[in-house]
Design an enzyme around this catalytic site. Structure first.
Site, PDB file in Angstrom:
ATOM      1  CG  ASP A   1       4.171   3.108  -0.661  1.00  0.00           C
ATOM      2  OD1 ASP A   1       4.777   3.800   0.258  1.00  0.00           O
ATOM      3  OD2 ASP A   1       3.043   3.250  -1.173  1.00  0.00           O
ATOM      4  CB  ILE A   2      -0.621   1.868   1.967  1.00  0.00           C
ATOM      5  CG1 ILE A   2      -0.123   1.399   3.446  1.00  0.00           C
ATOM      6  CG2 ILE A   2      -1.834   1.865   2.058  1.00  0.00           C
ATOM      7  CD1 ILE A   2      -0.719   1.929   4.571  1.00  0.00           C
TER       8      ILE A   2
ATOM      9  CD  GLU B   1       2.281   7.052   1.650  1.00  0.00           C
ATOM     10  OE1 GLU B   1       2.513   7.190   0.568  1.00  0.00           O
ATOM     11  OE2 GLU B   1       2.327   7.766   2.320  1.00  0.00           O
TER      12      GLU B   1
END
Length: 217
Positions: free
Chosen positions: A91-92, A134
């Site tokens: 996950d960003i 994301e």
């Protein structure tokens, strides 16, 4: 070889003998090559359409549906022939802030930057996907927990040193949180790997982000 004004390829036929091909030979070959060009062009188009249905349009990685198909196919293989299998959920960190501050085009550039790192660092047997928004996922066939944890740290380390986008003459860097799970170390049921990787991802975020975590850590 041309079809609908597009260059498809080239066909060459030669002979050591002078004037070996009569006009009717050339006419026949021209007709044959025209047919082959159209068939080849249709096959290429069909492949492109098939690829579009299986990949994420922005990043070029597998889409969520295709990842899940490959994931469950691997789970079924493990039932028949047990072997290591690991999953990374990525996950960003604080990606919403990137979109809010710089706009979605910059966010899209950051997503493509992460995807490029995943493509460059993965093995041929791995399958990487844009899991949603994301979030990304990697299935690592034949990889034990130690190898998967090493891969997670490698991806995280590369990304924190990588310029994800240029904004107003400045470098934008994004960081990643990564959850790791592995069969058989974490579970004897491979179908649980995504759930365990998600728990590990939450653990990485809770520890302060820009981190990777295994469920047992």
């Amino acid at each position: 070889m041309v079809s609908k004004g597009k260059f498809i390829g080239a066909f060459v036929m030669v002979s050591k003998k002078a004037h070996a091909f009569a006009e009717h030979h050339r006419n026949f070959l021209n007709a044959l090559i025209n047919q082959v060009s159209m068939v080849t062009d249709n096959a290429i188009l069909h492949r492109q359409i098939s690829d579009l249905a299986r990949t994420d349009g922005l990043t070029g990685l597998l889409n969520h549906r295709t990842f899940m198909e490959k994931f469950f196919n691997e789970c079924r293989r493990i039932d028949r022939d047990p072997r290591p299998f690991s999953v990374l959920l990525i996950d960003i960190d604080k990606f919403k802030n990137v979109n809010d501050m710089y706009g979605h085009p910059v966010g899209d550039t950051a997503l493509k930057s992460v995807a490029a790192v995943l493509k460059d660092t993965g093995r041929i047997s791995d399958f990487a996907a844009r899991y949603g928004g994301e979030e990304f996922a990697i299935g690592m066939v034949g990889t034990e927990l130690k190898g998967a944890a090493h891969m997670a740290e490698r991806v995280r380390s590369i990304m924190e040193k990588n310029v994800a986008a240029r904004v107003g003459g400045k470098d934008l860097v994004v960081t990643l949180s990564i959850g790791v799970s592995s069969y058989p170390e974490d579970t004897r049921d491979p179908s649980e790997l995504l759930l365990l990787a998600d728990k590990a991802l939450y653990q990485a975020k809770r520890s302060g982000r820009n981190a990777s975590a295994c469920i047992w850590m």
